[in-house]
Design a protein around this motif. Structure first.
Motif, PDB file in Angstrom:
ATOM      1  N   THR A   3      34.210   2.577   3.866  1.00  0.00           N
ATOM      2  CA  THR A   3      35.646   2.579   3.618  1.00  0.00           C
ATOM      3  C   THR A   3      35.898   2.496   2.116  1.00  0.00           C
ATOM      4  OG1 THR A   3      35.990   1.439   5.716  1.00  0.00           O
ATOM      5  CG2 THR A   3      37.800   1.386   4.118  1.00  0.00           C
ATOM      6  N   ARG A   4      36.838   3.309   1.626  1.00  0.00           N
ATOM      7  CA  ARG A   4      37.127   3.310   0.182  1.00  0.00           C
ATOM      8  C   ARG A   4      37.620   1.950  -0.275  1.00  0.00           C
ATOM      9  NH1 ARG A   4      40.498   8.019  -2.380  1.00  0.00           N
ATOM     10  NH2 ARG A   4      39.669   7.000  -4.225  1.00  0.00           N
ATOM     11  N   ASN A   5      37.270   1.619  -1.498  1.00  0.00           N
ATOM     12  CA  ASN A   5      37.705   0.363  -2.093  1.00  0.00           C
ATOM     13  C   ASN A   5      39.199   0.431  -2.402  1.00  0.00           C
ATOM     14  OD1 ASN A   5      37.928  -2.041  -3.580  1.00  0.00           O
ATOM     15  ND2 ASN A   5      37.285  -1.017  -5.469  1.00  0.00           N
ATOM     16  N   PRO A   6      40.031  -0.386  -1.757  1.00  0.00           N
ATOM     17  CA  PRO A   6      41.465  -0.344  -2.031  1.00  0.00           C
ATOM     18  C   PRO A   6      41.866  -1.127  -3.271  1.00  0.00           C
ATOM     19  CG  PRO A   6      41.033  -1.974  -0.350  1.00  0.00           C
ATOM     20  CD  PRO A   6      39.705  -1.336  -0.680  1.00  0.00           C
ATOM     21  N   ARG A 175      43.641   5.273 -10.988  1.00  0.00           N
ATOM     22  CA  ARG A 175      43.312   5.333  -9.554  1.00  0.00           C
ATOM     23  C   ARG A 175      44.461   5.971  -8.782  1.00  0.00           C
ATOM     24  NH1 ARG A 175      42.498   5.123  -4.468  1.00  0.00           N
ATOM     25  NH2 ARG A 175      41.007   3.674  -3.527  1.00  0.00           N
ATOM     26  N   GLY A 209      40.405  -0.750  -8.127  1.00  0.00           N
ATOM     27  CA  GLY A 209      40.237   0.272  -7.107  1.00  0.00           C
ATOM     28  C   GLY A 209      39.188   1.323  -7.381  1.00  0.00           C
ATOM     29  N   ASP A 211      36.012   3.425  -6.987  1.00  0.00           N
ATOM     30  CA  ASP A 211      35.090   3.656  -5.875  1.00  0.00           C
ATOM     31  C   ASP A 211      33.644   3.519  -6.325  1.00  0.00           C
ATOM     32  OD1 ASP A 211      37.000   4.516  -3.715  1.00  0.00           O
ATOM     33  OD2 ASP A 211      37.485   6.009  -5.241  1.00  0.00           O
TER      34      ASP A 211
END
Length: 314
Positions: A3-6, A175, A209, A211
């Motif tokens: 899951t992408r880093n929020p 980002r 944020g 990635d």
């Protein structure tokens, strides 16, 4: 695919007490090459894994669409097909191709249908010394050209002056401009002066944020080193422990030999585990590195080293 880093809210308390014992980090890094003995088929397998994690890169002032197309041909077939067949490998590509924004369209054409992503440097690469609105505009231009990933550069001055909130705000804006495109934050570690600054800048980039966090542009006097990389990986581990999100790592600049590719993979495995030895969490920014890896793979398959002209970069 993780899951992408929020990102998170800015949390100074997560890193303001961080200090790095430089001699200890250097000793630990120096011990890594001897921690795993990779020979014969095991070494060949790790080298093939390195190939699939390479961001095959050209960032020269005389880049042309034809040069980029040749590089993309190498990304599509980075290792001799006959050698791969003898090793039981049907298909292998590099992790991505990395170019300047004006070369993105040429790379997209050359890689159409391959699934190999195009990464573009942006934000005033390599120095980043442009007004923020122009840096954000460059991100948007690269995306309009078709870039799948964006490698941004941070303002080193913010880190050197300890202006961590300002650095966080800047990276957050980048980002946002990247939208769905993967964002790799280049810290230019060789210009941050101390390993403590490297650790703190790593935390800020991840909170904003990023990635991936990436060591270098390849244009600094000192680029990727094992001690700097060790510090960044431990920041990644700390961030994962706090948030549950996995952030990728990209060493770039100075990795030129197959031995370098093995050493950095050993570092990843020792510090973060084998889950990080995948292109969705580990990339190597390189150009000449691929030639030496292919040479070593050819030696494994045939028992002799190939002539340099057989292993051209593109």
């Amino acid at each position: 695919m993780p899951t992408r880093n929020p990102g998170t809210d800015f949390r100074l308390d997560w890193f303001e007490g961080v200090t790095v014992n430089t001699p200890a980090a250097e000793r630990r890094a120096a011990s890594l090459p001897g921690r795993r003995s990779l020979k014969k088929e095991w070494q060949a397998a790790w080298l093939l894994n390195a190939v699939r994690c390479i961001d095959l890169t050209t960032l020269a002032g005389d880049d042309t669409p034809d040069r980029v197309a040749r590089l993309c041909a190498k990304a599509r077939q980075p290792v001799d097909a006959g050698d791969l067949a003898l090793m039981g490998v049907e298909q292998l590509t590099t992790g991505a191709v990395c170019v300047y924004p004006t070369m993105v369209a040429a790379a997209k054409r050359a890689l159409e249908g391959t699934g190999v992503p195009v990464a573009s440097v942006a934000t005033g690469f390599p120095a980043g010394l442009m007004p923020l609105d122009l840096r954000l505009a460059e991100i948007r231009y690269a995306l309009d050209q078709g870039a799948d990933e964006i490698d941004i550069v941070i303002s080193r001055a913010h880190a050197l002056r300890g202006e961590w909130a300002a650095l966080y705000d800047e990276i957050c804006a980048m980002r946002e401009a990247c939208g769905p495109a993967l964002m790799k934050a280049i810290l230019a570690t060789g210009e941050l002066k101390t390993l403590t600054n490297v650790a703190r800048a790593s935390h800020v980039a991840m909170q904003a944020g990023a990635d991936f966090i990436k060591t270098s542009t390849g244009k600094e006097p000192v680029n990727a080193t094992l001690p700097m990389s060790l510090v960044m990986l431990r920041a990644i581990r700390d961030y994962r422990d706090r948030t549950g999100f996995a952030v990728g790592f990209k060493p770039a600049g100075g990795l030129k030999t197959a031995k370098d590719a093995l050493n950095w993979q050993v570092l990843m495995a020792e510090e973060l585990g084998r889950d990080w030895l995948r292109p969705d969490l580990f990339r190597i920014g390189a150009s000449s590195l691929l030639g030496d890896i292919e040479r070593q793979i050819s030696h494994f398959v045939t028992g002799r080293y190939a002539s340099a002209h057989r292993l051209a970069a593109g």
